[in-house]
Design a protein around this motif. Structure first.
Motif, PDB file in Angstrom:
ATOM      1  N   ASN A 107       0.154  15.258  24.835  1.00  0.00           N
ATOM      2  CA  ASN A 107      -1.131  16.158  24.137  1.00  0.00           C
ATOM      3  C   ASN A 107      -0.749  17.119  23.573  1.00  0.00           C
ATOM      4  OD1 ASN A 107      -2.000  14.731  26.935  1.00  0.00           O
ATOM      5  ND2 ASN A 107      -2.260  17.225  27.929  1.00  0.00           N
ATOM      6  N   VAL A 108       0.239  17.215  23.246  1.00  0.00           N
ATOM      7  CA  VAL A 108       0.285  18.082  21.627  1.00  0.00           C
ATOM      8  C   VAL A 108       0.426  17.266  20.314  1.00  0.00           C
ATOM      9  CG1 VAL A 108       2.219  19.262  20.023  1.00  0.00           C
ATOM     10  CG2 VAL A 108       1.533  19.855  22.182  1.00  0.00           C
ATOM     11  N   ALA A 158      11.514   9.306  22.494  1.00  0.00           N
ATOM     12  CA  ALA A 158      11.949  10.172  22.329  1.00  0.00           C
ATOM     13  C   ALA A 158      10.686  11.546  22.762  1.00  0.00           C
ATOM     14  CB  ALA A 158      10.976  10.574  20.399  1.00  0.00           C
ATOM     15  N   LEU A 159       9.480  10.712  22.584  1.00  0.00           N
ATOM     16  CA  LEU A 159       8.813  12.043  23.648  1.00  0.00           C
ATOM     17  C   LEU A 159       9.502  12.435  24.740  1.00  0.00           C
ATOM     18  CD1 LEU A 159       5.166  10.369  23.553  1.00  0.00           C
ATOM     19  CD2 LEU A 159       5.792  12.302  22.754  1.00  0.00           C
ATOM     20  N   LYS A 201      12.404  16.799  28.094  1.00  0.00           N
ATOM     21  CA  LYS A 201      13.470  17.025  29.011  1.00  0.00           C
ATOM     22  C   LYS A 201      14.266  18.682  28.111  1.00  0.00           C
ATOM     23  CE  LYS A 201      15.092  12.647  29.653  1.00  0.00           C
ATOM     24  NZ  LYS A 201      16.378  11.846  29.258  1.00  0.00           N
ATOM     25  N   ILE A 202      14.341  17.928  26.714  1.00  0.00           N
ATOM     26  CA  ILE A 202      15.196  19.681  25.970  1.00  0.00           C
ATOM     27  C   ILE A 202      13.638  21.244  26.714  1.00  0.00           C
ATOM     28  CG2 ILE A 202      15.536  20.251  24.233  1.00  0.00           C
ATOM     29  CD1 ILE A 202      16.323  17.077  23.262  1.00  0.00           C
ATOM     30  N   LEU A 203      12.985  20.923  25.979  1.00  0.00           N
ATOM     31  CA  LEU A 203      11.839  21.817  26.403  1.00  0.00           C
ATOM     32  C   LEU A 203      11.716  22.115  27.467  1.00  0.00           C
ATOM     33  CD1 LEU A 203       9.908  21.243  23.197  1.00  0.00           C
ATOM     34  CD2 LEU A 203      12.221  22.239  23.878  1.00  0.00           C
ATOM     35  N   ASP A 204      11.884  21.306  28.945  1.00  0.00           N
ATOM     36  CA  ASP A 204      11.376  21.757  29.802  1.00  0.00           C
ATOM     37  C   ASP A 204      10.353  21.667  30.094  1.00  0.00           C
ATOM     38  OD1 ASP A 204      12.493  22.283  32.813  1.00  0.00           O
ATOM     39  OD2 ASP A 204      12.801  24.149  32.838  1.00  0.00           O
ATOM     40  N   LEU A 205       9.687  20.598  29.168  1.00  0.00           N
ATOM     41  CA  LEU A 205       8.117  20.420  29.883  1.00  0.00           C
ATOM     42  C   LEU A 205       7.652  18.798  30.805  1.00  0.00           C
ATOM     43  CD1 LEU A 205       7.020  21.806  26.516  1.00  0.00           C
ATOM     44  CD2 LEU A 205       5.938  22.834  28.222  1.00  0.00           C
ATOM     45  N   PRO A 206       6.065  18.787  31.404  1.00  0.00           N
ATOM     46  CA  PRO A 206       6.106  17.922  31.797  1.00  0.00           C
ATOM     47  C   PRO A 206       5.411  17.381  30.504  1.00  0.00           C
ATOM     48  CG  PRO A 206       4.604  19.344  32.440  1.00  0.00           C
ATOM     49  CD  PRO A 206       5.448  20.079  31.276  1.00  0.00           C
ATOM     50  N   ILE A 239       7.884  23.245  20.491  1.00  0.00           N
ATOM     51  CA  ILE A 239       7.347  22.005  20.428  1.00  0.00           C
ATOM     52  C   ILE A 239       6.872  21.252  19.402  1.00  0.00           C
ATOM     53  CG2 ILE A 239       5.418  22.521  20.597  1.00  0.00           C
ATOM     54  CD1 ILE A 239       5.100  19.988  22.807  1.00  0.00           C
ATOM     55  N   LEU A 240       6.322  22.688  18.374  1.00  0.00           N
ATOM     56  CA  LEU A 240       6.292  21.736  16.949  1.00  0.00           C
ATOM     57  C   LEU A 240       7.015  21.074  16.134  1.00  0.00           C
ATOM     58  CD1 LEU A 240       3.040  23.831  16.254  1.00  0.00           C
ATOM     59  CD2 LEU A 240       2.903  21.805  17.468  1.00  0.00           C
ATOM     60  N   LEU A 241       8.040  22.556  16.217  1.00  0.00           N
ATOM     61  CA  LEU A 241       9.403  22.535  15.396  1.00  0.00           C
ATOM     62  C   LEU A 241      10.192  20.633  15.783  1.00  0.00           C
ATOM     63  CD1 LEU A 241      10.855  23.537  12.934  1.00  0.00           C
ATOM     64  CD2 LEU A 241      12.008  25.399  14.464  1.00  0.00           C
TER      65      LEU A 241
END
Ligand code: FES
Length: 154
Positions: A59-60, A42-43, A48-53, A24-26
């Motif tokens: 939040n990050v 972009a968020l 989608k790419i990282l499969d995260l909500p 995520i940070l990268l």
């Protein structure tokens, strides 16, 4: 929609780690370097790419002051405002930047050249008072040298 080249890089980062979310940070750095800030659209793509909500990615971005969702500029000046830089004279650096650029933190110069950001310790305390222009690191010495540094960025 992200540009194809950026999308490819983000996918490569995601596949590099055992868990996609570890990238995520990268990925957020990659987006910020590409656009000069982190645009809203972009968020969703990163999520989608990282499969995260989506709210996890938001939040990050909100948690780390190195990420900037505001108005973009061609160059970002990050000024460390943490304790060592404070003790070593960060107020003189900030005064000089305000005088040279005529902007405050969070603002962009009229010509879109620079954005000024206050950030926490950048890990270069021995170079305090410390600032960065994009990915270039500098120790503040005086207003004249600062002006010379800024003139390198079109
Ligand atoms: Fe400024 Fe560490 S306190 S770089």
């Amino acid at each position: 929609m992200l540009e194809e080249s950026l999308l490819e890089k983000l996918k490569q980062h995601a596949e590099y780690f055992p868990k996609r979310e570890q990238a995520i940070l990268l990925c957020l750095h990659e987006v910020q370097n590409h656009y000069g800030h982190i645009p809203e659209f972009a968020l969703e793509e990163v999520a989608k790419i990282l499969d995260l909500p989506l709210n996890h990615v938001e939040n990050v971005v909100s948690f780390y002051d190195m990420f900037d969702r505001g108005e973009p500029a061609r160059h970002r000046i990050r000024v460390c405002v943490s304790v060592v830089c404070h003790l070593m004279g960060k107020d003189k650096l900030i005064k000089a930047l305000r005088e040279l650029l005529n902007i405050d933190f969070g603002q962009v110069t009229k010509d879109g050249r620079f954005k000024l950001l206050a950030v926490q310790c950048l890990g270069a305390c021995s170079e305090a008072p410390f600032f960065m222009v994009d990915e270039d690191a500098y120790k503040f010495e005086n207003k004249e040298k600062l002006n010379e540094v800024l003139s390198r960025y079109a």
